[in-house]
Scaffold this motif. Sequence first.
Motif, PDB file in Angstrom:
ATOM      1  N   SER A  41       0.858  -1.176   0.000  1.00 14.79           N
ATOM      2  CA  SER A  41       0.000   0.000   0.000  1.00 14.79           C
ATOM      3  C   SER A  41       0.900   1.234   0.000  1.00 14.79           C
ATOM      4  N   VAL A  42       0.316   2.385  -0.271  1.00 12.87           N
ATOM      5  CA  VAL A  42       1.093   3.629  -0.245  1.00 12.87           C
ATOM      6  C   VAL A  42       1.715   3.830   1.131  1.00 12.87           C
ATOM      7  N   ALA A  43       0.935   3.614   2.181  1.00 13.82           N
ATOM      8  CA  ALA A  43       1.441   3.800   3.545  1.00 13.82           C
ATOM      9  C   ALA A  43       2.583   2.838   3.836  1.00 13.82           C
ATOM     10  N   ALA A  44       2.446   1.587   3.393  1.00 10.19           N
ATOM     11  CA  ALA A  44       3.502   0.600   3.646  1.00 10.19           C
ATOM     12  C   ALA A  44       4.765   0.940   2.859  1.00 10.19           C
ATOM     13  N   ALA A  45       4.601   1.443   1.631  1.00 10.12           N
ATOM     14  CA  ALA A  45       5.762   1.838   0.839  1.00 10.12           C
ATOM     15  C   ALA A  45       6.520   2.974   1.523  1.00 10.12           C
ATOM     16  N   ARG A  46       5.787   3.946   2.030  1.00 13.44           N
ATOM     17  CA  ARG A  46       6.440   5.058   2.730  1.00 13.44           C
ATOM     18  C   ARG A  46       7.141   4.569   3.992  1.00 13.44           C
ATOM     19  N   ALA A  47       6.529   3.620   4.686  1.00 15.29           N
ATOM     20  CA  ALA A  47       7.126   3.095   5.914  1.00 15.29           C
ATOM     21  C   ALA A  47       8.409   2.320   5.628  1.00 15.29           C
ATOM     22  N   ARG A  48       8.531   1.745   4.422  1.00 12.38           N
ATOM     23  CA  ARG A  48       9.713   0.967   4.052  1.00 12.38           C
ATOM     24  C   ARG A  48      10.742   1.805   3.301  1.00 12.38           C
ATOM     25  N   ALA A  49      10.527   3.105   3.210  1.00  5.04           N
ATOM     26  CA  ALA A  49      11.383   3.960   2.383  1.00  5.04           C
ATOM     27  C   ALA A  49      12.852   3.878   2.781  1.00  5.04           C
ATOM     28  N   ASP A  50      13.163   3.889   4.064  1.00  2.00           N
ATOM     29  CA  ASP A  50      14.566   3.833   4.482  1.00  2.00           C
ATOM     30  C   ASP A  50      15.209   2.506   4.097  1.00  2.00           C
ATOM     31  N   HIS A  51      14.466   1.407   4.207  1.00  2.00           N
ATOM     32  CA  HIS A  51      14.983   0.094   3.810  1.00  2.00           C
ATOM     33  C   HIS A  51      15.228   0.067   2.303  1.00  2.00           C
ATOM     34  N   ILE A  52      14.308   0.663   1.543  1.00  2.00           N
ATOM     35  CA  ILE A  52      14.469   0.755   0.095  1.00  2.00           C
ATOM     36  C   ILE A  52      15.717   1.569  -0.243  1.00  2.00           C
ATOM     37  N   ARG A  78      12.584  10.434  -3.957  1.00  2.00           N
ATOM     38  CA  ARG A  78      11.768  10.186  -5.144  1.00  2.00           C
ATOM     39  C   ARG A  78      10.595   9.262  -4.828  1.00  2.00           C
ATOM     40  N   LEU A  79      10.837   8.268  -3.998  1.00  2.00           N
ATOM     41  CA  LEU A  79       9.755   7.359  -3.620  1.00  2.00           C
ATOM     42  C   LEU A  79       8.639   8.105  -2.904  1.00  2.00           C
ATOM     43  N   LEU A  80       8.998   8.936  -1.944  1.00  2.00           N
ATOM     44  CA  LEU A  80       7.985   9.672  -1.196  1.00  2.00           C
ATOM     45  C   LEU A  80       7.231  10.637  -2.110  1.00  2.00           C
ATOM     46  N   LEU A  81       7.932  11.248  -3.051  1.00  2.00           N
ATOM     47  CA  LEU A  81       7.272  12.152  -3.997  1.00  2.00           C
ATOM     48  C   LEU A  81       6.342  11.381  -4.934  1.00  2.00           C
ATOM     49  N   CYS A  90       4.066  -0.002  -5.719  1.00  3.36           N
ATOM     50  CA  CYS A  90       5.384  -0.366  -5.203  1.00  3.36           C
ATOM     51  C   CYS A  90       5.381  -1.833  -4.803  1.00  3.36           C
ATOM     52  N   VAL A  91       6.412  -2.554  -5.211  1.00  4.79           N
ATOM     53  CA  VAL A  91       6.559  -3.951  -4.820  1.00  4.79           C
ATOM     54  C   VAL A  91       7.932  -4.139  -4.185  1.00  4.79           C
ATOM     55  N   THR A  92       8.002  -5.067  -3.250  1.00  4.09           N
ATOM     56  CA  THR A  92       9.273  -5.366  -2.601  1.00  4.09           C
ATOM     57  C   THR A  92       9.499  -6.867  -2.608  1.00  4.09           C
ATOM     58  N   ALA A  93      10.765  -7.254  -2.500  1.00  6.24           N
ATOM     59  CA  ALA A  93      11.154  -8.653  -2.327  1.00  6.24           C
ATOM     60  C   ALA A  93      11.824  -8.769  -0.974  1.00  6.24           C
ATOM     61  N   GLU A  94      11.377  -9.727  -0.175  1.00  9.62           N
ATOM     62  CA  GLU A  94      11.900  -9.881   1.176  1.00  9.62           C
ATOM     63  C   GLU A  94      12.282 -11.331   1.451  1.00  9.62           C
ATOM     64  N   VAL A 100      15.259  -7.176   0.131  1.00  6.74           N
ATOM     65  CA  VAL A 100      16.401  -7.453  -0.742  1.00  6.74           C
ATOM     66  C   VAL A 100      16.193  -6.915  -2.161  1.00  6.74           C
ATOM     67  N   GLY A 101      15.009  -6.365  -2.447  1.00  5.95           N
ATOM     68  CA  GLY A 101      14.760  -5.806  -3.762  1.00  5.95           C
ATOM     69  C   GLY A 101      13.492  -4.982  -3.748  1.00  5.95           C
ATOM     70  N   PHE A 102      13.354  -4.091  -4.718  1.00  3.36           N
ATOM     71  CA  PHE A 102      12.175  -3.226  -4.771  1.00  3.36           C
ATOM     72  C   PHE A 102      11.980  -2.708  -6.183  1.00  3.36           C
ATOM     73  N   ALA A 103      10.795  -2.249  -6.447  1.00  3.03           N
ATOM     74  CA  ALA A 103      10.488  -1.568  -7.707  1.00  3.03           C
ATOM     75  C   ALA A 103       9.249  -0.726  -7.485  1.00  3.03           C
ATOM     76  N   TRP A 104       9.151   0.386  -8.216  1.00  3.57           N
ATOM     77  CA  TRP A 104       7.902   1.135  -8.184  1.00  3.57           C
ATOM     78  C   TRP A 104       7.666   1.814  -9.524  1.00  3.57           C
ATOM     79  N   ARG A 105       6.408   2.186  -9.735  1.00  2.00           N
ATOM     80  CA  ARG A 105       5.971   2.819 -10.969  1.00  2.00           C
ATOM     81  C   ARG A 105       4.974   3.918 -10.664  1.00  2.00           C
ATOM     82  N   ARG A 106       4.693   4.712 -11.686  1.00  2.00           N
ATOM     83  CA  ARG A 106       3.662   5.743 -11.620  1.00  2.00           C
ATOM     84  C   ARG A 106       3.140   5.942 -13.048  1.00  2.00           C
ATOM     85  N   SER A 107       2.106   6.729 -13.195  1.00  2.00           N
ATOM     86  CA  SER A 107       1.620   7.099 -14.520  1.00  2.00           C
ATOM     87  C   SER A 107       2.218   8.447 -14.904  1.00  2.00           C
TER      88      SER A 107
END
Length: 199
Positions: A41-52, A78-81, A90-94, A100-107
């Motif tokens: 979720s957006v909230a979870a992505a923001r919470a994981r920003a430092d790990h990313i 950039r992630l937070l923006l 946003c997707v993560t690999a754990e 251990v990995g991440f990716a994100w997209r936008r329109s």
Amino acid sequence: MRRPLAARRQPDPTVTSTVPPLIAPPPAPPDQPAVEVRLLSVAAARARADHIGRVATAAFAGRPWCEPPAVSQQVVDRLLLDSDSRGFRCVTAEVDGVLVGFAWRRSGWSLATLAGAPVRGLTPVEVCELAVDPRWRGRRIGAALHDTLLAGTSTSAWLATHPAAQPALALYRSRGWQAVRLLTRPWVTMTRLVMQRRP
């Protein structure tokens, strides 16, 4: 052009995904920890920003990127923006709860515009970042992140990568991406290859 399905490599059985309609492969062998790919979720992505950010530092420190440690904060910013943008995903690999990995997209149209493509039709997807910790490369984690990130996408997609990033280029080409334009200064601070994948 995409390769025939029969010619594609089979997915790594140690990589699972929580995003339908992808089918979770069998459990990992006992001697290998399972990799779980998650759609956040957006909230979870923001919470994981430092790990990313930490994974980005490791992923982009080596050749051909040679990015300084400060890239970590740039990726976080950039992630937070981007998390406020339309079409953000946003997707993560754990592994055992460790990212251990991440990716994100936008329109958006920024990459298509830089590539000189006409601005018409549906707003395309832009893959902003995709990275895997070097210690976990070679296990098809990048492929799982890519496929989960773009699952269900019905519009064209754009990304920019380093023209010498051979493993990334091999992944993208295997998924139907085509090179469109090589960007150099003054458009970008570092040479980038813009690629497109049509729906």
